[in-house]
Motif scaffolding. Structure first.
Motif, PDB file in Angstrom:
ATOM      1  N   GLU A 111      16.208 -48.113-101.206  1.00 21.45           N
ATOM      2  CA  GLU A 111      15.810 -46.772-101.007  1.00 21.45           C
ATOM      3  C   GLU A 111      15.924 -46.515 -99.567  1.00 21.45           C
ATOM      4  N   ALA A 112      15.492 -47.423 -98.451  1.00 21.88           N
ATOM      5  CA  ALA A 112      15.833 -47.371 -97.188  1.00 21.88           C
ATOM      6  C   ALA A 112      17.223 -47.227 -96.737  1.00 21.88           C
ATOM      7  N   ILE A 113      18.001 -48.021 -97.444  1.00 21.47           N
ATOM      8  CA  ILE A 113      19.645 -48.113 -97.116  1.00 21.47           C
ATOM      9  C   ILE A 113      20.074 -46.825 -97.717  1.00 21.47           C
ATOM     10  N   ALA A 114      19.790 -46.220 -98.460  1.00 19.72           N
ATOM     11  CA  ALA A 114      20.057 -44.969 -99.420  1.00 19.72           C
ATOM     12  C   ALA A 114      19.957 -43.773 -98.406  1.00 19.72           C
ATOM     13  N   ARG A 115      18.566 -43.792 -97.962  1.00 20.49           N
ATOM     14  CA  ARG A 115      18.178 -42.678 -97.236  1.00 20.49           C
ATOM     15  C   ARG A 115      18.805 -42.551 -95.774  1.00 20.49           C
ATOM     16  N   ASN A 116      19.035 -44.041 -95.253  1.00 20.17           N
ATOM     17  CA  ASN A 116      19.823 -43.971 -93.997  1.00 20.17           C
ATOM     18  C   ASN A 116      21.184 -43.484 -93.820  1.00 20.17           C
ATOM     19  N   ASN A 117      21.945 -44.209 -94.690  1.00 20.27           N
ATOM     20  CA  ASN A 117      23.330 -44.275 -94.851  1.00 20.27           C
ATOM     21  C   ASN A 117      23.801 -43.163 -95.717  1.00 20.27           C
ATOM     22  N   LEU A 118      23.405 -42.816 -96.917  1.00 21.54           N
ATOM     23  CA  LEU A 118      23.881 -41.993 -97.755  1.00 21.54           C
ATOM     24  C   LEU A 118      23.086 -40.481 -97.551  1.00 21.54           C
ATOM     25  N   LYS A 119      22.071 -40.341 -96.602  1.00 26.14           N
ATOM     26  CA  LYS A 119      21.572 -39.094 -96.327  1.00 26.14           C
ATOM     27  C   LYS A 119      20.899 -38.406 -97.517  1.00 26.14           C
ATOM     28  N   MET A 120      20.256 -39.160 -98.152  1.00 26.12           N
ATOM     29  CA  MET A 120      19.360 -39.143 -99.443  1.00 26.12           C
ATOM     30  C   MET A 120      17.861 -38.774 -99.149  1.00 26.12           C
ATOM     31  N   ALA A 121      17.145 -38.194-100.063  1.00 29.39           N
ATOM     32  CA  ALA A 121      15.643 -38.039 -99.630  1.00 29.39           C
ATOM     33  C   ALA A 121      14.954 -38.528-101.151  1.00 29.39           C
ATOM     34  N   GLU A 125      10.173 -35.242-100.576  1.00 27.99           N
ATOM     35  CA  GLU A 125      10.443 -35.413 -99.240  1.00 27.99           C
ATOM     36  C   GLU A 125      11.326 -34.383 -99.094  1.00 27.99           C
ATOM     37  N   VAL A 126      11.609 -33.966 -97.531  1.00 24.06           N
ATOM     38  CA  VAL A 126      12.687 -32.899 -97.331  1.00 24.06           C
ATOM     39  C   VAL A 126      13.546 -33.502 -96.329  1.00 24.06           C
ATOM     40  N   LEU A 127      14.818 -33.267 -96.478  1.00 23.43           N
ATOM     41  CA  LEU A 127      15.795 -34.044 -95.702  1.00 23.43           C
ATOM     42  C   LEU A 127      16.335 -32.827 -94.751  1.00 23.43           C
ATOM     43  N   ILE A 128      16.135 -33.401 -93.387  1.00 19.83           N
ATOM     44  CA  ILE A 128      16.490 -32.492 -92.414  1.00 19.83           C
ATOM     45  C   ILE A 128      17.766 -33.358 -91.604  1.00 19.83           C
ATOM     46  N   LEU A 129      18.995 -32.627 -91.400  1.00 15.34           N
ATOM     47  CA  LEU A 129      20.147 -33.195 -90.706  1.00 15.34           C
ATOM     48  C   LEU A 129      20.311 -32.470 -89.490  1.00 15.34           C
ATOM     49  N   ILE A 130      20.487 -33.276 -88.341  1.00 13.04           N
ATOM     50  CA  ILE A 130      20.848 -32.839 -87.008  1.00 13.04           C
ATOM     51  C   ILE A 130      22.229 -33.072 -86.697  1.00 13.04           C
ATOM     52  N   ASN A 131      22.790 -32.206 -86.484  1.00 12.39           N
ATOM     53  CA  ASN A 131      24.310 -32.452 -85.972  1.00 12.39           C
ATOM     54  C   ASN A 131      24.343 -32.749 -84.460  1.00 12.39           C
ATOM     55  N   ASP A 132      24.869 -33.779 -84.086  1.00 12.18           N
ATOM     56  CA  ASP A 132      25.060 -34.310 -82.661  1.00 12.18           C
ATOM     57  C   ASP A 132      26.279 -33.846 -82.313  1.00 12.18           C
ATOM     58  N   GLY A 133      26.584 -34.243 -80.772  1.00 12.02           N
ATOM     59  CA  GLY A 133      27.860 -34.040 -80.325  1.00 12.02           C
ATOM     60  C   GLY A 133      28.905 -35.151 -81.004  1.00 12.02           C
ATOM     61  N   GLU A 134      28.411 -36.122 -81.429  1.00 11.62           N
ATOM     62  CA  GLU A 134      29.548 -36.828 -82.019  1.00 11.62           C
ATOM     63  C   GLU A 134      29.974 -36.256 -83.332  1.00 11.62           C
TER      64      GLU A 134
END
Length: 155
Positions: A111-121, A125-134
């Motif tokens: 679950e931790a790998i899926a949340r971090n790499n695949l951006k799943m919640a 849980e609520v998933l918040i994505l923050i766009n960086d300069g990258e």
């Protein structure tokens, strides 16, 4: 003075035997024996010289072989040390990988790998994505790749 007449003048002078045929025959036999003895000595000296040279060659060969064996032994020992070090490093890496496999095989780690790499919640849980300069730089690169032949993008 009568006493002096009976004794020779030099009492240490050796008497020589008279030469006869018997003495001559003995001399020739002695000469032959001496010549034969000299010939035998010469042959034996040559034989011993030859054996000495062969022995020296064998000793040189043995010494050379010993040096080669010692140098090979040293190089093989160095290789053994290197291989043992590589083996130990590989064993440590295997232990680490086995531990990671055990850790990742559990559901919590999945679950931790899926949340971090695949951006799943997860649930509730609520998933918040923050766009960086990258991310912007990556989008610019994608635009440049898809731009096309013309500058406008028209075909």
């Amino acid at each position: 003075m009568d006493k002096n007449k009976n004794f020779p003048k030099n009492k240490y002078k050796a008497k020589r035997p008279k030469q006869t045929e018997k003495v001559t025959n003995l001399d020739s036999v002695r000469k032959k024996a001496k010549a034969k003895s000299e010939e035998h000595k010469t042959k034996s000296n040559v034989y011993y010289s030859f054996l000495t040279i062969v022995l020296l060659i064998c000793l040189v060969q043995i010494g050379y072989s010993a040096l080669l064996n010692i140098s090979k032994n040293i190089s093989y020992n160095n290789k053994v040390v290197q291989i043992k070090k590589i083996r130990d490093d590989a064993e440590k890496k295997n232990k680490k990988l086995k531990k990671e496999i055990r850790d990742f095989s559990s559901t919590q780690s999945m679950e931790a790998i899926a949340r971090n790499n695949l951006k799943m919640a997860g649930e509730d849980e609520v998933l918040i994505l923050i766009n960086d300069g990258e991310d912007k730089e990556a989008q610019l690169k994608n635009k440049k790749k898809h731009k096309g032949i013309f500058k406008n993008g028209n075909r």
